[in-house]
Design a protein around this motif. Structure first.
Motif, PDB file in Angstrom:
ATOM      1  N   LEU A   1       6.017  -1.237  -7.057  1.00  0.00           N
ATOM      2  CA  LEU A   1       7.485  -1.230  -5.977  1.00  0.00           C
ATOM      3  C   LEU A   1       8.063  -2.556  -6.740  1.00  0.00           C
ATOM      4  N   GLY A   2       9.274  -2.033  -6.875  1.00  0.00           N
ATOM      5  CA  GLY A   2      10.185  -2.914  -8.094  1.00  0.00           C
ATOM      6  C   GLY A   2       9.933  -3.045  -9.363  1.00  0.00           C
ATOM      7  N   ALA A   3      10.149  -4.558  -9.635  1.00  0.00           N
ATOM      8  CA  ALA A   3       9.680  -4.445 -10.608  1.00  0.00           C
ATOM      9  C   ALA A   3       8.037  -5.126 -11.067  1.00  0.00           C
ATOM     10  N   GLY A   4       7.666  -4.781  -9.304  1.00  0.00           N
ATOM     11  CA  GLY A   4       5.618  -5.653  -9.671  1.00  0.00           C
ATOM     12  C   GLY A   4       5.751  -6.989 -10.084  1.00  0.00           C
ATOM     13  N   GLU A   5       6.459  -7.550 -10.219  1.00  0.00           N
ATOM     14  CA  GLU A   5       6.095  -8.994 -10.205  1.00  0.00           C
ATOM     15  C   GLU A   5       5.725  -9.776  -9.075  1.00  0.00           C
ATOM     16  N   GLY A   6       5.284  -9.174  -8.268  1.00  0.00           N
ATOM     17  CA  GLY A   6       4.522  -9.382  -7.182  1.00  0.00           C
ATOM     18  C   GLY A   6       3.217  -8.876  -7.395  1.00  0.00           C
ATOM     19  N   LYS A   7       2.348  -9.678  -6.082  1.00  0.00           N
ATOM     20  CA  LYS A   7       1.040  -9.199  -5.458  1.00  0.00           C
ATOM     21  C   LYS A   7       0.665  -8.590  -4.097  1.00  0.00           C
ATOM     22  N   LEU A   8       0.222  -7.331  -4.017  1.00  0.00           N
ATOM     23  CA  LEU A   8      -0.180  -7.134  -2.796  1.00  0.00           C
ATOM     24  C   LEU A   8      -1.167  -6.714  -2.493  1.00  0.00           C
ATOM     25  N   TRP A   9      -2.265  -7.413  -1.904  1.00  0.00           N
ATOM     26  CA  TRP A   9      -3.468  -6.455  -1.866  1.00  0.00           C
ATOM     27  C   TRP A   9      -3.929  -7.491  -0.412  1.00  0.00           C
ATOM     28  N   ALA A  10      -4.383  -5.354   0.256  1.00  0.00           N
ATOM     29  CA  ALA A  10      -5.226  -5.919   1.640  1.00  0.00           C
ATOM     30  C   ALA A  10      -6.582  -4.994   2.025  1.00  0.00           C
ATOM     31  N   SER A  11      -6.687  -5.934   2.364  1.00  0.00           N
ATOM     32  CA  SER A  11      -8.192  -5.236   2.247  1.00  0.00           C
ATOM     33  C   SER A  11      -9.657  -4.929   3.879  1.00  0.00           C
ATOM     34  N   ALA A  12     -10.146  -3.978   4.599  1.00  0.00           N
ATOM     35  CA  ALA A  12     -10.593  -3.984   5.888  1.00  0.00           C
ATOM     36  C   ALA A  12     -12.257  -3.173   5.431  1.00  0.00           C
ATOM     37  N   THR A  13     -12.822  -3.560   6.181  1.00  0.00           N
ATOM     38  CA  THR A  13     -14.302  -3.112   5.781  1.00  0.00           C
ATOM     39  C   THR A  13     -13.745  -1.795   7.670  1.00  0.00           C
ATOM     40  N   SER A  14     -13.867  -2.598   8.878  1.00  0.00           N
ATOM     41  CA  SER A  14     -13.542  -1.300   9.136  1.00  0.00           C
ATOM     42  C   SER A  14     -12.326  -1.747  10.346  1.00  0.00           C
ATOM     43  N   GLY A  15     -11.588  -0.878   9.585  1.00  0.00           N
ATOM     44  CA  GLY A  15     -10.096  -0.590  10.270  1.00  0.00           C
ATOM     45  C   GLY A  15      -9.006  -0.019   9.476  1.00  0.00           C
ATOM     46  N   SER A  16      -8.032   0.083   9.954  1.00  0.00           N
ATOM     47  CA  SER A  16      -6.998   0.988   9.099  1.00  0.00           C
ATOM     48  C   SER A  16      -5.757   0.209   8.750  1.00  0.00           C
ATOM     49  N   ILE A  17      -5.547   0.211   7.986  1.00  0.00           N
ATOM     50  CA  ILE A  17      -3.827  -0.415   7.238  1.00  0.00           C
ATOM     51  C   ILE A  17      -2.856   0.535   6.985  1.00  0.00           C
ATOM     52  N   ALA A  18      -1.937  -0.551   7.823  1.00  0.00           N
ATOM     53  CA  ALA A  18      -0.865   0.167   7.207  1.00  0.00           C
ATOM     54  C   ALA A  18       0.488  -0.872   6.747  1.00  0.00           C
ATOM     55  N   LEU A  19       1.047   0.161   6.266  1.00  0.00           N
ATOM     56  CA  LEU A  19       2.115  -0.698   4.878  1.00  0.00           C
ATOM     57  C   LEU A  19       3.788  -0.326   5.385  1.00  0.00           C
ATOM     58  N   LEU A  20       4.703  -0.904   5.502  1.00  0.00           N
ATOM     59  CA  LEU A  20       5.372  -0.834   6.776  1.00  0.00           C
ATOM     60  C   LEU A  20       6.782  -0.962   5.973  1.00  0.00           C
ATOM     61  N   ALA A  21       7.914  -0.304   5.351  1.00  0.00           N
ATOM     62  CA  ALA A  21       9.102  -0.874   5.136  1.00  0.00           C
ATOM     63  C   ALA A  21      10.105  -1.135   5.740  1.00  0.00           C
ATOM     64  N   ARG A  22      10.792  -1.916   5.833  1.00  0.00           N
ATOM     65  CA  ARG A  22      11.737  -3.294   6.302  1.00  0.00           C
ATOM     66  C   ARG A  22      13.117  -2.667   5.308  1.00  0.00           C
ATOM     67  N   PRO A  23      14.461  -2.042   5.753  1.00  0.00           N
ATOM     68  CA  PRO A  23      15.850  -2.153   5.659  1.00  0.00           C
ATOM     69  C   PRO A  23      16.245  -3.650   5.016  1.00  0.00           C
ATOM     70  N   VAL A  24      16.531  -3.305   4.095  1.00  0.00           N
ATOM     71  CA  VAL A  24      17.531  -4.554   3.524  1.00  0.00           C
ATOM     72  C   VAL A  24      19.438  -4.689   4.209  1.00  0.00           C
ATOM     73  N   ASP A  25      18.755  -6.120   5.324  1.00  0.00           N
ATOM     74  CA  ASP A  25      20.315  -5.533   5.753  1.00  0.00           C
ATOM     75  C   ASP A  25      21.319  -6.646   4.572  1.00  0.00           C
TER      76      ASP A  25
END
Length: 276
Positions: free
Chosen positions: A245-269
């Motif tokens: 996302l964007g320039a990719g300067e940061g990191k987001l890592w999410a891991s679930a063994t038994s479960g789902s993952i949802a990545l949501l986008a928040r509009p910028v005010d």
């Protein structure tokens, strides 16, 4: 050294500076807030075991005397625990080093900007507006962090982790059994790592975030509100999604063994300030 033994509701106002806070009651409610005025301790409820308050060389200690470990275990598991609970509120300068520990009950810390450690064996932890490095752990119960901007380390064995309105540069959140819900407003070069063994992960970030994203689940689904984050998996295989996302300067890592993952986008005010 100045000391008090509080065996009935009482408010204490302290003379002199407070640079370190150690609070270790057994059970009940503990509230710690930042203040511009003198430090104070407000005990509104006392059980059969008094609250001991000491102030020495800038260190404020609030505790209840503990029994031997085997007696403490019997006490904690039985009905006698209700007879020794205390409700304590402490107001201290925002920049104190705070070490907060509770066996059973609820702990709330707000407005602090120094290093804070909060630990509850069985109960709830709520963190509001903290700006310093913060760690919070429970064995059984939820952890909530609201409007926190300092680096965060959140952990619970059995319970949920909720993080909202956060601009923390570094986030570590983990559960053994429980869901993780995050609403992140992150500075650039942030590092967010979320993990759960049994539970789902929901994370929302700004549409203009600069993050390298990797999502992983062993048994579950991954959904993404960003076209840049995609993945695939064969039936019965682990699921991975990644993207930038964007320039990719940061990191987001999410891991679930038994479960789902949802990545949501928040509009910028339009009124939101650009983060540095």
């Amino acid at each position: 050294m100045t000391g008090w033994t509080v065996d009935a509701p009482q408010r204490l106002t302290l003379d002199g500076p407070v640079t370190r806070l150690d609070v270790h009651p057994l059970g009940g409610r503990l509230n710690v807030v930042a203040t511009d005025g003198p430090a104070r301790v407000d005990v509104t409820r006392v059980g059969r075991r008094p609250v001991l308050v000491e102030h020495r060389d800038g260190r404020l200690s609030v505790r209840q005397q503990r029994r031997r470990w085997w007696s403490e275990f019997v006490w904690w598991m039985g009905p006698l625990s209700r007879l020794t609970r205390a409700d304590v509120s402490v107001a201290v300068p925002a920049d104190v080093l705070a070490d907060l520990e509770l066996v059973e009950g609820s702990l709330v810390a707000s407005g602090l900007c120094g290093r804070t450690r909060a630990e509850v064996t069985a109960g709830r932890i709520t963190l509001m507006g903290l700006r310093g490095p913060t760690s919070a752990r429970t064995t059984s119960g939820p952890v909530e962090a609201l409007g926190v901007s300092g680096d965060l380390d959140l952990e619970t064995v059995s319970g949920e982790v909720t993080l909202a309105d956060s601009a923390a540069g570094q986030v570590r959140a983990g559960t053994v059994s429980g869901a993780i819900t995050c609403d992140l407003d992150n500075p650039r070069r942030s590092d967010i790592r979320l993990s759960t063994i049994s539970g789902g992960i929901t994370v929302r970030v700004r549409e203009d975030s600069d993050l390298a994203v990797r999502l992983h689940t062993t048994s579950g689904r991954i959904t993404s509100g960003f076209a840049q984050v995609r993945g695939s998996a064969a039936p019965g295989a682990v699921v991975d999604s990644e993207g930038v996302l964007g320039a990719g300067e940061g990191k987001l890592w999410a891991s679930a063994t038994s479960g789902s993952i949802a990545l949501l986008a928040r509009p910028v005010d339009n009124q939101e300030e650009e983060l540095p």
